[in-house]
Design an enzyme around this catalytic site. Sequence first.
Site, PDB file in Angstrom:
ATOM      1  N   ASP A  67       0.804  -1.223   0.000  1.00 13.89           N
ATOM      2  CA  ASP A  67       0.000   0.000   0.000  1.00 13.89           C
ATOM      3  C   ASP A  67       0.835   1.271   0.000  1.00 13.89           C
ATOM      4  O   ASP A  67       2.053   1.230   0.193  1.00 13.89           O
ATOM      5  CB  ASP A  67      -0.966  -0.015   1.206  1.00 13.89           C
ATOM      6  CG  ASP A  67      -0.312  -0.524   2.486  1.00 13.89           C
ATOM      7  OD1 ASP A  67       0.923  -0.477   2.576  1.00 13.89           O
ATOM      8  OD2 ASP A  67      -1.032  -0.980   3.383  1.00 13.89           O
ATOM      9  N   ASP A 136      -7.823  -3.022  14.159  1.00 14.01           N
ATOM     10  CA  ASP A 136      -9.179  -3.368  13.708  1.00 14.01           C
ATOM     11  C   ASP A 136      -9.167  -4.616  12.807  1.00 14.01           C
ATOM     12  O   ASP A 136     -10.157  -4.934  12.168  1.00 14.01           O
ATOM     13  CB  ASP A 136      -9.834  -2.173  12.987  1.00 14.01           C
ATOM     14  CG  ASP A 136      -9.063  -1.744  11.735  1.00 14.01           C
ATOM     15  OD1 ASP A 136      -8.086  -2.423  11.360  1.00 14.01           O
ATOM     16  OD2 ASP A 136      -9.454  -0.723  11.116  1.00 14.01           O
ATOM     17  N   HIS A 138      -7.238  -5.121  10.156  1.00  8.50           N
ATOM     18  CA  HIS A 138      -7.007  -4.917   8.721  1.00  8.50           C
ATOM     19  C   HIS A 138      -5.698  -5.526   8.237  1.00  8.50           C
ATOM     20  O   HIS A 138      -4.736  -5.632   8.977  1.00  8.50           O
ATOM     21  CB  HIS A 138      -7.100  -3.430   8.331  1.00  8.50           C
ATOM     22  CG  HIS A 138      -5.994  -2.551   8.850  1.00  8.50           C
ATOM     23  ND1 HIS A 138      -6.220  -1.260   9.262  1.00  8.50           N
ATOM     24  CD2 HIS A 138      -4.661  -2.750   9.012  1.00  8.50           C
ATOM     25  CE1 HIS A 138      -5.071  -0.708   9.633  1.00  8.50           C
ATOM     26  NE2 HIS A 138      -4.111  -1.598   9.495  1.00  8.50           N
ATOM     27  N   GLU A 143      -9.809  -2.057   5.377  1.00  7.24           N
ATOM     28  CA  GLU A 143     -10.499  -1.752   6.627  1.00  7.24           C
ATOM     29  C   GLU A 143     -11.769  -2.595   6.749  1.00  7.24           C
ATOM     30  O   GLU A 143     -12.206  -3.203   5.757  1.00  7.24           O
ATOM     31  CB  GLU A 143     -10.862  -0.258   6.644  1.00  7.24           C
ATOM     32  CG  GLU A 143      -9.659   0.671   6.576  1.00  7.24           C
ATOM     33  CD  GLU A 143      -8.842   0.743   7.875  1.00  7.24           C
ATOM     34  OE1 GLU A 143      -8.697  -0.276   8.571  1.00  7.24           O
ATOM     35  OE2 GLU A 143      -8.331   1.834   8.180  1.00  7.24           O
TER      36      GLU A 143
HETATM   37  C1  F6R Z   1       1.242  -1.365   6.104  1.00  8.04           C
HETATM   38  C2  F6R Z   1       0.105  -2.257   6.304  1.00  8.04           C
HETATM   39  C3  F6R Z   1      -0.742  -2.179   7.526  1.00  8.04           C
HETATM   40  C4  F6R Z   1       0.062  -2.446   8.815  1.00  8.04           C
HETATM   41  C5  F6R Z   1      -0.843  -2.374  10.026  1.00  8.04           C
HETATM   42  C6  F6R Z   1      -0.060  -2.547  11.319  1.00  8.04           C
HETATM   43  O1  F6R Z   1       1.863  -1.604   4.861  1.00  8.04           O
HETATM   44  O2  F6R Z   1      -0.153  -3.007   5.445  1.00  8.04           O
HETATM   45  O3  F6R Z   1      -1.753  -3.144   7.423  1.00  8.04           O
HETATM   46  O4  F6R Z   1       0.664  -3.704   8.733  1.00  8.04           O
HETATM   47  O5  F6R Z   1      -1.512  -1.149  10.060  1.00  8.04           O
HETATM   48  O6  F6R Z   1       0.800  -1.464  11.500  1.00  8.04           O
HETATM   49  P1  F6R Z   1       1.930  -1.494  12.603  1.00  8.04           P
HETATM   50  O7  F6R Z   1       2.914  -2.543  12.183  1.00  8.04           O
HETATM   51  O8  F6R Z   1       2.558  -0.126  12.547  1.00  8.04           O
HETATM   52  O9  F6R Z   1       1.269  -1.803  13.890  1.00  8.04           O
END
Ligand code: F6R
Length: 263
Positions: A67, A136, A138, A143
């Site tokens: 992303d 959440d 994701h 989301e």
């Molecule tokens: C980022 C991504 C997100 C993160 C998730 C957890 O490329 O795909 O899904 O993996 O938001 O973020 P952290 O690791 O910062 O807790």
Amino acid sequence: MRVVIVSDYDSASKKAASIIAKEIRSKPNAILGLATGSTPLGTYKELIRMHKKENLDFSRVRTFNLDEYYGLAPNHPQSYHRFMEENLFSKVNIKAANVHIPDGLTKDVGAFCRRYEEKIRRSGGIDIQLLGIGRDGHLGFNEPGSSLGSRTRLKTLTEETVRDNARFFSKTEDVPRLAITMGVGTILDARKLILIATGEAKAEAVRASIEGSVTAQVTASALQLHPSVICVLDEAASQLLTKRDYYKYVEKIAESVESEARI
Ligand code: F6R
């Protein structure tokens, strides 16, 4: 689904890096799917160490990132382009032409997303996709409510995700509200998936994803539909799993079978 529970963040990072390194050594032109955020930092650090000390070669590796924030230029300090450059790409021998990250400045999002999907397909598909998980549940920026068959597209971030990611920006208002993300369907097309989750804050999302029902309200629950998933968790992130002891027992048995097979 294989659930590997280790003591802490460092062990989880080493475990994930060793799985990725094994893939690269057995297939030097492997296609890696990569993630950003706090979670994969230790994994990237370990891969860099392996590159420097153990000749792990990235010269033929190709990558596709999950992303990118919509509206951020590649050189923006909080862009995922910059994140990847600073935390992995500039420190290993990967070729710039082999790196793919969604373009946060694209004018035609629909056409860009179709091309991104097409590039993944033409490259032969992702061999191993690294994933973190949001509180959440994701995956990528899929989301709650994202279709489990979704493909690369623009998504609106939830307030919770905006707040969680505000720690990387000087103020919450600076966090982009939109992102281009691979879809859940895109992620499920990868041949192997590794999810890393550490820390107590992820425990509920981990429980819902691994032991809850498959639902678009927790997009990581779609991992249950994939035939080759390894979830690498630390003790804190695994604390709400009811079958935690069983997962540990399975790994112990697997280890003893592997070592007997080696004798
Ligand atoms: C980022 C991504 C997100 C993160 C998730 C957890 O490329 O795909 O899904 O993996 O938001 O973020 P952290 O690791 O910062 O807790």
